[in-house]
Design a protein around this motif. Structure first.
Motif, PDB file in Angstrom:
ATOM      1  N   LEU A 103      -4.325 -33.481 -25.891  1.00 39.59           N
ATOM      2  CA  LEU A 103      -5.545 -34.049 -25.330  1.00 39.59           C
ATOM      3  C   LEU A 103      -5.299 -34.429 -23.876  1.00 39.59           C
ATOM      4  O   LEU A 103      -4.336 -35.132 -23.571  1.00 39.59           O
ATOM      5  CB  LEU A 103      -5.975 -35.284 -26.119  1.00 39.59           C
ATOM      6  CG  LEU A 103      -6.210 -35.097 -27.613  1.00 39.59           C
ATOM      7  CD1 LEU A 103      -6.582 -36.434 -28.259  1.00 39.59           C
ATOM      8  CD2 LEU A 103      -7.286 -34.059 -27.882  1.00 39.59           C
ATOM      9  N   ILE A 104      -6.155 -33.952 -23.007  1.00 43.49           N
ATOM     10  CA  ILE A 104      -6.124 -34.344 -21.599  1.00 43.49           C
ATOM     11  C   ILE A 104      -7.193 -35.424 -21.440  1.00 43.49           C
ATOM     12  O   ILE A 104      -8.384 -35.140 -21.563  1.00 43.49           O
ATOM     13  CB  ILE A 104      -6.418 -33.153 -20.669  1.00 43.49           C
ATOM     14  CG1 ILE A 104      -5.527 -31.960 -21.009  1.00 43.49           C
ATOM     15  CG2 ILE A 104      -6.256 -33.575 -19.210  1.00 43.49           C
ATOM     16  CD1 ILE A 104      -4.043 -32.224 -20.863  1.00 43.49           C
ATOM     17  N   GLY A 126     -11.499 -28.821 -15.152  1.00 44.02           N
ATOM     18  CA  GLY A 126     -10.541 -28.030 -14.383  1.00 44.02           C
ATOM     19  C   GLY A 126      -9.109 -28.319 -14.800  1.00 44.02           C
ATOM     20  O   GLY A 126      -8.278 -27.407 -14.886  1.00 44.02           O
ATOM     21  N   SER A 127      -8.805 -29.590 -15.094  1.00 43.03           N
ATOM     22  CA  SER A 127      -7.455 -29.962 -15.542  1.00 43.03           C
ATOM     23  C   SER A 127      -7.154 -29.366 -16.913  1.00 43.03           C
ATOM     24  O   SER A 127      -6.035 -28.964 -17.193  1.00 43.03           O
ATOM     25  CB  SER A 127      -7.326 -31.483 -15.595  1.00 43.03           C
ATOM     26  OG  SER A 127      -7.347 -32.035 -14.293  1.00 43.03           O
ATOM     27  N   LYS A 132      -4.322 -25.209 -20.098  1.00 46.38           N
ATOM     28  CA  LYS A 132      -4.363 -24.079 -21.016  1.00 46.38           C
ATOM     29  C   LYS A 132      -3.624 -22.875 -20.438  1.00 46.38           C
ATOM     30  O   LYS A 132      -2.963 -22.125 -21.171  1.00 46.38           O
ATOM     31  CB  LYS A 132      -5.818 -23.701 -21.316  1.00 46.38           C
ATOM     32  CG  LYS A 132      -6.531 -24.678 -22.232  1.00 46.38           C
ATOM     33  CD  LYS A 132      -7.959 -24.229 -22.512  1.00 46.38           C
ATOM     34  CE  LYS A 132      -8.645 -25.180 -23.491  1.00 46.38           C
ATOM     35  NZ  LYS A 132     -10.051 -24.773 -23.771  1.00 46.38           N
ATOM     36  N   ILE A 133      -3.716 -22.680 -19.137  1.00 46.45           N
ATOM     37  CA  ILE A 133      -3.016 -21.566 -18.496  1.00 46.45           C
ATOM     38  C   ILE A 133      -1.509 -21.719 -18.661  1.00 46.45           C
ATOM     39  O   ILE A 133      -0.789 -20.760 -18.945  1.00 46.45           O
ATOM     40  CB  ILE A 133      -3.386 -21.497 -17.000  1.00 46.45           C
ATOM     41  CG1 ILE A 133      -4.857 -21.103 -16.839  1.00 46.45           C
ATOM     42  CG2 ILE A 133      -2.494 -20.501 -16.266  1.00 46.45           C
ATOM     43  CD1 ILE A 133      -5.365 -21.188 -15.415  1.00 46.45           C
ATOM     44  N   GLY A 134      -1.025 -22.959 -18.495  1.00 44.71           N
ATOM     45  CA  GLY A 134       0.413 -23.195 -18.600  1.00 44.71           C
ATOM     46  C   GLY A 134       0.926 -23.344 -20.018  1.00 44.71           C
ATOM     47  O   GLY A 134       2.137 -23.259 -20.254  1.00 44.71           O
ATOM     48  N   SER A 137      -0.144 -21.644 -26.093  1.00 49.02           N
ATOM     49  CA  SER A 137       0.045 -21.809 -27.535  1.00 49.02           C
ATOM     50  C   SER A 137      -0.540 -23.122 -28.058  1.00 49.02           C
ATOM     51  O   SER A 137      -0.629 -23.316 -29.276  1.00 49.02           O
ATOM     52  CB  SER A 137       1.533 -21.759 -27.877  1.00 49.02           C
ATOM     53  OG  SER A 137       2.235 -22.832 -27.257  1.00 49.02           O
ATOM     54  N   LEU A 138      -0.944 -24.024 -27.174  1.00 46.08           N
ATOM     55  CA  LEU A 138      -1.452 -25.323 -27.586  1.00 46.08           C
ATOM     56  C   LEU A 138      -2.984 -25.316 -27.695  1.00 46.08           C
ATOM     57  O   LEU A 138      -3.665 -24.583 -26.976  1.00 46.08           O
ATOM     58  CB  LEU A 138      -1.032 -26.402 -26.582  1.00 46.08           C
ATOM     59  CG  LEU A 138       0.454 -26.724 -26.482  1.00 46.08           C
ATOM     60  CD1 LEU A 138       0.681 -27.800 -25.410  1.00 46.08           C
ATOM     61  CD2 LEU A 138       1.016 -27.188 -27.816  1.00 46.08           C
ATOM     62  N   LYS A 139      -3.489 -26.145 -28.589  1.00 43.84           N
ATOM     63  CA  LYS A 139      -4.927 -26.390 -28.670  1.00 43.84           C
ATOM     64  C   LYS A 139      -5.236 -27.581 -27.766  1.00 43.84           C
ATOM     65  O   LYS A 139      -4.929 -28.722 -28.109  1.00 43.84           O
ATOM     66  CB  LYS A 139      -5.334 -26.686 -30.107  1.00 43.84           C
ATOM     67  CG  LYS A 139      -5.142 -25.522 -31.055  1.00 43.84           C
ATOM     68  CD  LYS A 139      -5.598 -25.886 -32.472  1.00 43.84           C
ATOM     69  CE  LYS A 139      -5.426 -24.718 -33.420  1.00 43.84           C
ATOM     70  NZ  LYS A 139      -5.832 -25.072 -34.816  1.00 43.84           N
ATOM     71  N   ILE A 140      -5.802 -27.317 -26.612  1.00 47.49           N
ATOM     72  CA  ILE A 140      -5.993 -28.338 -25.585  1.00 47.49           C
ATOM     73  C   ILE A 140      -7.471 -28.711 -25.473  1.00 47.49           C
ATOM     74  O   ILE A 140      -8.345 -27.847 -25.415  1.00 47.49           O
ATOM     75  CB  ILE A 140      -5.443 -27.853 -24.231  1.00 47.49           C
ATOM     76  CG1 ILE A 140      -3.954 -27.540 -24.355  1.00 47.49           C
ATOM     77  CG2 ILE A 140      -5.681 -28.900 -23.152  1.00 47.49           C
ATOM     78  CD1 ILE A 140      -3.332 -26.950 -23.121  1.00 47.49           C
ATOM     79  N   LYS A 141      -7.710 -30.000 -25.416  1.00 48.22           N
ATOM     80  CA  LYS A 141      -9.081 -30.505 -25.355  1.00 48.22           C
ATOM     81  C   LYS A 141      -9.162 -31.637 -24.336  1.00 48.22           C
ATOM     82  O   LYS A 141      -8.220 -32.415 -24.183  1.00 48.22           O
ATOM     83  CB  LYS A 141      -9.505 -31.023 -26.736  1.00 48.22           C
ATOM     84  CG  LYS A 141     -10.905 -31.619 -26.801  1.00 48.22           C
ATOM     85  CD  LYS A 141     -11.198 -32.130 -28.202  1.00 48.22           C
ATOM     86  CE  LYS A 141     -12.573 -32.764 -28.299  1.00 48.22           C
ATOM     87  NZ  LYS A 141     -12.836 -33.284 -29.664  1.00 48.22           N
ATOM     88  N   GLY A 142     -10.289 -31.749 -23.659  1.00 50.03           N
ATOM     89  CA  GLY A 142     -10.514 -32.825 -22.704  1.00 50.03           C
ATOM     90  C   GLY A 142     -11.266 -33.975 -23.352  1.00 50.03           C
ATOM     91  O   GLY A 142     -12.190 -33.765 -24.129  1.00 50.03           O
ATOM     92  N   VAL A 143     -10.860 -35.204 -23.017  1.00 51.26           N
ATOM     93  CA  VAL A 143     -11.519 -36.402 -23.528  1.00 51.26           C
ATOM     94  C   VAL A 143     -11.790 -37.331 -22.347  1.00 51.26           C
ATOM     95  O   VAL A 143     -10.883 -37.627 -21.564  1.00 51.26           O
ATOM     96  CB  VAL A 143     -10.648 -37.137 -24.563  1.00 51.26           C
ATOM     97  CG1 VAL A 143     -11.385 -38.363 -25.103  1.00 51.26           C
ATOM     98  CG2 VAL A 143     -10.251 -36.204 -25.702  1.00 51.26           C
ATOM     99  N   PHE A 144     -13.034 -37.784 -22.233  1.00 55.19           N
ATOM    100  CA  PHE A 144     -13.418 -38.697 -21.147  1.00 55.19           C
ATOM    101  C   PHE A 144     -13.788 -40.039 -21.765  1.00 55.19           C
ATOM    102  O   PHE A 144     -14.715 -40.131 -22.569  1.00 55.19           O
ATOM    103  CB  PHE A 144     -14.605 -38.127 -20.366  1.00 55.19           C
ATOM    104  CG  PHE A 144     -14.798 -38.750 -19.022  1.00 55.19           C
ATOM    105  CD1 PHE A 144     -14.402 -38.096 -17.869  1.00 55.19           C
ATOM    106  CD2 PHE A 144     -15.371 -40.007 -18.898  1.00 55.19           C
ATOM    107  CE1 PHE A 144     -14.566 -38.683 -16.616  1.00 55.19           C
ATOM    108  CE2 PHE A 144     -15.541 -40.603 -17.663  1.00 55.19           C
ATOM    109  CZ  PHE A 144     -15.135 -39.939 -16.510  1.00 55.19           C
ATOM    110  N   ILE A 145     -13.050 -41.090 -21.384  1.00 52.60           N
ATOM    111  CA  ILE A 145     -13.254 -42.421 -21.954  1.00 52.60           C
ATOM    112  C   ILE A 145     -13.588 -43.393 -20.835  1.00 52.60           C
ATOM    113  O   ILE A 145     -12.877 -43.461 -19.828  1.00 52.60           O
ATOM    114  CB  ILE A 145     -12.004 -42.892 -22.714  1.00 52.60           C
ATOM    115  CG1 ILE A 145     -11.633 -41.881 -23.803  1.00 52.60           C
ATOM    116  CG2 ILE A 145     -12.230 -44.275 -23.335  1.00 52.60           C
ATOM    117  CD1 ILE A 145     -10.373 -42.226 -24.562  1.00 52.60           C
TER     118      ILE A 145
END
Length: 231
Positions: A103-104, A126-127, A132-134, A137-145
């Motif tokens: 999680l980003i 964008g982050s 994800k580019i780097g 293999s990971l499931k990457i998701k953005g979270v805004f709190i």
């Protein structure tokens, strides 16, 4: 942490001109420092720090630590990217990982009068793409709190881009003391929020933890780290 310009070199209460000064002295009287036990004076300094007026940077840092603590309780390994890299964090205040999930997280501790606009969602997205580019293999998701609200446009864009939104998320109580085990010596050392190495100290190994009170940390076998004693 804040949508304002500020000088990153301005004293943020995390640096001292004299590195040999015990920072506990900044938060208690000389008499208290000389007469109280180690546990008592360290706890009093922590209590006074928590009750005292904070800089905007400290307020933002506290919110990020709180959010990170919530994810650590869920079993995530948390990296406080924003605290360490500050203005160079690329909108990634926290990187929380568990298994192949990452999680980003971007945190905004703003007043209720301010509104989060779409530019912040674009930055976070964008982050996420960059991560994800780097890490294909990971499931990457953005979270805004955030402590405040998002504009309708920002919400619409976040939904379309797959960014999770958590609005009106106030800061709660969380343990501030970092209890760390020295990798080289095995010593169990705790760090208070105003100690020099607090921000760079990571708590992610077996036996390490956070503590609410100095007594709790001491009972678990940790002692305070003093940089001026080469610890």
């Amino acid at each position: 942490y804040f949508d304002i310009e500020y000088d990153i070199n301005v004293n943020q209460d995390v640096e001292d001109i004299d590195k040999n000064i015990d920072r506990v002295r900044h938060y208690i009287s000389p008499e208290e420092y000389n007469t109280l036990s180690i546990i008592e004076k360290n706890q009093l300094a922590l209590d006074n720090y928590l009750k005292g007026q904070k800089s905007k940077w400290q307020i933002g840092r506290d919110y990020e630590l709180y959010v990170g603590y919530l994810y650590q309780k869920k079993g995530f390994n948390v990296e406080y990217n924003g605290i360490v890299k500050q203005l160079e964090d690329m909108g990634r205040d926290i990187i929380a990982t568990k298994g192949n999930q990452s999680l980003i997280i971007q945190c905004k501790n703003w007043s209720q009068e301010k509104i989060i606009h779409e530019k912040h969602i674009f930055q976070l997205y964008g982050s996420v793409v960059y991560a994800k580019i780097g890490n294909p293999s990971l499931k990457i998701k953005g979270v805004f709190i955030t402590t405040t609200s998002l504009s309708d446009t920002a919400k619409c864009i976040a939904k379309y881009l797959g960014i999770e939104i958590r609005e009106q998320e106030p800061i709660g109580d969380f343990p501030r003391i970092k209890c760390n085990i020295n990798r080289a010596t095995g010593e169990k050392i705790y760090h208070l929020p105003f100690d020099q190495q607090y921000d760079t100290t990571k708590i992610n190994s077996e036996g390490e933890c956070f503590a609410f009170t100095v007594a709790e940390a001491e009972k678990k076998g940790f002692r305070r780290a003093w940089r001026h004693l080469s610890e």
